[in-house]
Write a protein that holds these residues in place. Structure first.
Motif, PDB file in Angstrom:
ATOM      1  N   SER A 111      14.078  21.258  10.960  1.00 14.64           N
ATOM      2  CA  SER A 111      13.413  20.498  11.820  1.00 14.64           C
ATOM      3  C   SER A 111      12.173  19.940  10.814  1.00 14.64           C
ATOM      4  O   SER A 111      11.821  18.861  10.676  1.00 14.64           O
ATOM      5  CB  SER A 111      12.840  21.029  13.035  1.00 14.64           C
ATOM      6  OG  SER A 111      11.937  22.154  12.591  1.00 14.64           O
ATOM      7  N   VAL A 112      11.918  20.856   9.850  1.00 15.66           N
ATOM      8  CA  VAL A 112      10.830  20.451   8.776  1.00 15.66           C
ATOM      9  C   VAL A 112      11.494  19.537   7.902  1.00 15.66           C
ATOM     10  O   VAL A 112      10.775  18.562   7.529  1.00 15.66           O
ATOM     11  CB  VAL A 112      10.356  21.587   7.933  1.00 15.66           C
ATOM     12  CG1 VAL A 112       9.403  21.290   6.864  1.00 15.66           C
ATOM     13  CG2 VAL A 112       9.583  22.711   9.056  1.00 15.66           C
TER      14      VAL A 112
ATOM     15  N   GLU B 172      13.760  17.280   8.268  1.00 16.92           N
ATOM     16  CA  GLU B 172      14.004  16.051   9.196  1.00 16.92           C
ATOM     17  C   GLU B 172      12.485  15.240   9.363  1.00 16.92           C
ATOM     18  O   GLU B 172      12.504  14.192   8.937  1.00 16.92           O
ATOM     19  CB  GLU B 172      14.484  16.302  10.470  1.00 16.92           C
ATOM     20  CG  GLU B 172      14.860  14.914  11.194  1.00 16.92           C
ATOM     21  CD  GLU B 172      15.757  14.122  10.776  1.00 16.92           C
ATOM     22  OE1 GLU B 172      15.664  12.946  11.102  1.00 16.92           O
ATOM     23  OE2 GLU B 172      16.471  14.374   9.877  1.00 16.92           O
ATOM     24  N   LYS B 173      11.520  16.124   9.311  1.00 15.55           N
ATOM     25  CA  LYS B 173      10.168  15.347   9.541  1.00 15.55           C
ATOM     26  C   LYS B 173       9.717  15.137   8.144  1.00 15.55           C
ATOM     27  O   LYS B 173       9.143  13.964   8.030  1.00 15.55           O
ATOM     28  CB  LYS B 173       9.169  16.678  10.001  1.00 15.55           C
ATOM     29  CG  LYS B 173       9.390  16.584  11.592  1.00 15.55           C
ATOM     30  CD  LYS B 173       8.519  18.011  11.993  1.00 15.55           C
ATOM     31  CE  LYS B 173       8.576  18.126  13.479  1.00 15.55           C
ATOM     32  NZ  LYS B 173       7.877  19.443  13.835  1.00 15.55           N
ATOM     33  N   LEU B 174      10.015  15.776   7.182  1.00 17.86           N
ATOM     34  CA  LEU B 174       9.708  15.238   5.716  1.00 17.86           C
ATOM     35  C   LEU B 174      10.629  13.819   5.526  1.00 17.86           C
ATOM     36  O   LEU B 174      10.019  13.110   4.797  1.00 17.86           O
ATOM     37  CB  LEU B 174      10.227  16.174   4.853  1.00 17.86           C
ATOM     38  CG  LEU B 174       9.010  17.582   4.507  1.00 17.86           C
ATOM     39  CD1 LEU B 174       9.800  18.390   3.690  1.00 17.86           C
ATOM     40  CD2 LEU B 174       7.976  16.985   3.843  1.00 17.86           C
ATOM     41  N   ARG B 175      11.837  13.891   5.841  1.00 21.33           N
ATOM     42  CA  ARG B 175      12.529  12.593   5.595  1.00 21.33           C
ATOM     43  C   ARG B 175      12.016  11.511   6.199  1.00 21.33           C
ATOM     44  O   ARG B 175      11.884  10.601   5.840  1.00 21.33           O
ATOM     45  CB  ARG B 175      14.307  12.924   6.304  1.00 21.33           C
ATOM     46  CG  ARG B 175      15.218  11.794   5.676  1.00 21.33           C
ATOM     47  CD  ARG B 175      16.475  12.009   6.396  1.00 21.33           C
ATOM     48  NE  ARG B 175      16.360  11.905   7.826  1.00 21.33           N
ATOM     49  CZ  ARG B 175      16.410  10.804   8.411  1.00 21.33           C
ATOM     50  NH1 ARG B 175      16.361   9.555   7.753  1.00 21.33           N
ATOM     51  NH2 ARG B 175      16.242  10.689   9.782  1.00 21.33           N
ATOM     52  N   LEU B 176      11.630  11.518   7.510  1.00 23.32           N
ATOM     53  CA  LEU B 176      11.030  10.575   8.365  1.00 23.32           C
ATOM     54  C   LEU B 176       9.577  10.128   7.873  1.00 23.32           C
ATOM     55  O   LEU B 176       9.428   9.046   7.745  1.00 23.32           O
ATOM     56  CB  LEU B 176      10.769  11.008   9.836  1.00 23.32           C
ATOM     57  CG  LEU B 176      12.319  10.936  10.579  1.00 23.32           C
ATOM     58  CD1 LEU B 176      11.789  11.631  11.975  1.00 23.32           C
ATOM     59  CD2 LEU B 176      13.017  10.008  10.684  1.00 23.32           C
ATOM     60  N   ARG B 177       8.783  11.041   7.208  1.00 26.80           N
ATOM     61  CA  ARG B 177       7.565  10.895   6.655  1.00 26.80           C
ATOM     62  C   ARG B 177       7.760  10.062   5.362  1.00 26.80           C
ATOM     63  O   ARG B 177       6.794   9.080   5.248  1.00 26.80           O
ATOM     64  CB  ARG B 177       6.787  12.235   6.647  1.00 26.80           C
ATOM     65  CG  ARG B 177       5.449  12.128   5.674  1.00 26.80           C
ATOM     66  CD  ARG B 177       4.662  13.315   5.672  1.00 26.80           C
ATOM     67  NE  ARG B 177       3.369  13.040   4.839  1.00 26.80           N
ATOM     68  CZ  ARG B 177       2.563  13.967   4.862  1.00 26.80           C
ATOM     69  NH1 ARG B 177       2.413  14.816   5.763  1.00 26.80           N
ATOM     70  NH2 ARG B 177       1.587  13.757   4.074  1.00 26.80           N
ATOM     71  N   ALA B 178       8.660  10.546   4.713  1.00 27.19           N
ATOM     72  CA  ALA B 178       8.951   9.886   3.361  1.00 27.19           C
ATOM     73  C   ALA B 178       9.585   8.518   3.632  1.00 27.19           C
ATOM     74  O   ALA B 178       8.966   7.519   2.944  1.00 27.19           O
ATOM     75  CB  ALA B 178       9.987  10.520   2.499  1.00 27.19           C
ATOM     76  N   ALA B 179      10.196   8.352   4.569  1.00 25.47           N
ATOM     77  CA  ALA B 179      10.565   6.713   4.863  1.00 25.47           C
ATOM     78  C   ALA B 179       9.608   5.805   5.639  1.00 25.47           C
ATOM     79  O   ALA B 179       9.664   4.837   4.942  1.00 25.47           O
ATOM     80  CB  ALA B 179      11.844   6.912   6.073  1.00 25.47           C
ATOM     81  N   ARG B 180       8.611   6.622   6.208  1.00 23.78           N
ATOM     82  CA  ARG B 180       7.572   5.725   6.846  1.00 23.78           C
ATOM     83  C   ARG B 180       6.507   5.240   5.567  1.00 23.78           C
ATOM     84  O   ARG B 180       6.042   4.317   5.350  1.00 23.78           O
ATOM     85  CB  ARG B 180       6.821   6.616   7.708  1.00 23.78           C
ATOM     86  CG  ARG B 180       7.019   6.486   9.066  1.00 23.78           C
ATOM     87  CD  ARG B 180       5.789   6.896   9.933  1.00 23.78           C
ATOM     88  NE  ARG B 180       5.368   8.249   9.541  1.00 23.78           N
ATOM     89  CZ  ARG B 180       5.814   9.734   9.654  1.00 23.78           C
ATOM     90  NH1 ARG B 180       6.776   9.706  10.454  1.00 23.78           N
ATOM     91  NH2 ARG B 180       5.430  10.605   9.366  1.00 23.78           N
ATOM     92  N   ASN B 181       6.600   6.359   4.411  1.00 25.50           N
ATOM     93  CA  ASN B 181       5.708   5.950   3.162  1.00 25.50           C
ATOM     94  C   ASN B 181       6.581   5.344   2.235  1.00 25.50           C
ATOM     95  O   ASN B 181       5.757   5.018   0.994  1.00 25.50           O
ATOM     96  CB  ASN B 181       5.137   7.253   2.737  1.00 25.50           C
ATOM     97  CG  ASN B 181       4.104   7.783   3.841  1.00 25.50           C
ATOM     98  OD1 ASN B 181       3.264   6.893   4.416  1.00 25.50           O
ATOM     99  ND2 ASN B 181       3.766   8.959   3.905  1.00 25.50           N
ATOM    100  N   GLY B 182       7.814   4.878   2.325  1.00 22.60           N
ATOM    101  CA  GLY B 182       8.451   4.300   1.439  1.00 22.60           C
ATOM    102  C   GLY B 182       8.590   4.945   0.035  1.00 22.60           C
ATOM    103  O   GLY B 182       8.744   4.405  -1.012  1.00 22.60           O
TER     104      GLY B 182
END
Length: 81
Positions: free
Chosen positions: A12-13, A15-25
């Motif tokens: 879960s951590v 996945e959250k890192l992956r989503l955060r990275a995508a949001r920040n490009g």
């Protein structure tokens, strides 16, 4: 530059890192570098009394005080010689 491996990272951590990275490009690796750099950045500690009190009591909110009108003109200070 050093390399770092992280073992036993919860899915879960990750996945959250992956989503955060995508949001920040950014890539996940770049995002993790940014998070670590931010976490260890030195903050200049506030050691004076004023800032210590502001930090301690700022959450309580401010107070509006009525300042009475001045009835007499200001006097110059008289200092001993």
């Amino acid at each position: 530059m050093a390399a770092l491996s992280i073992r036993d990272l919860d899915d879960s951590v990750r996945e959250k890192l992956r989503l955060r990275a995508a949001r920040n490009g950014r890539s996940m690796e770049a995002e993790i570098r940014a998070i670590l750099a931010s976490a260890v950045a030195e903050e200049t500690p506030r050691t004076d009394l004023f800032h210590a009190l502001v930090d301690r009591f700022s959450q309580l909110g401010g107070v509006d005080l009525e300042i009475p009108a001045r009835n007499t003109p200001p006097r110059p200070a008289v200092l001993p010689e």
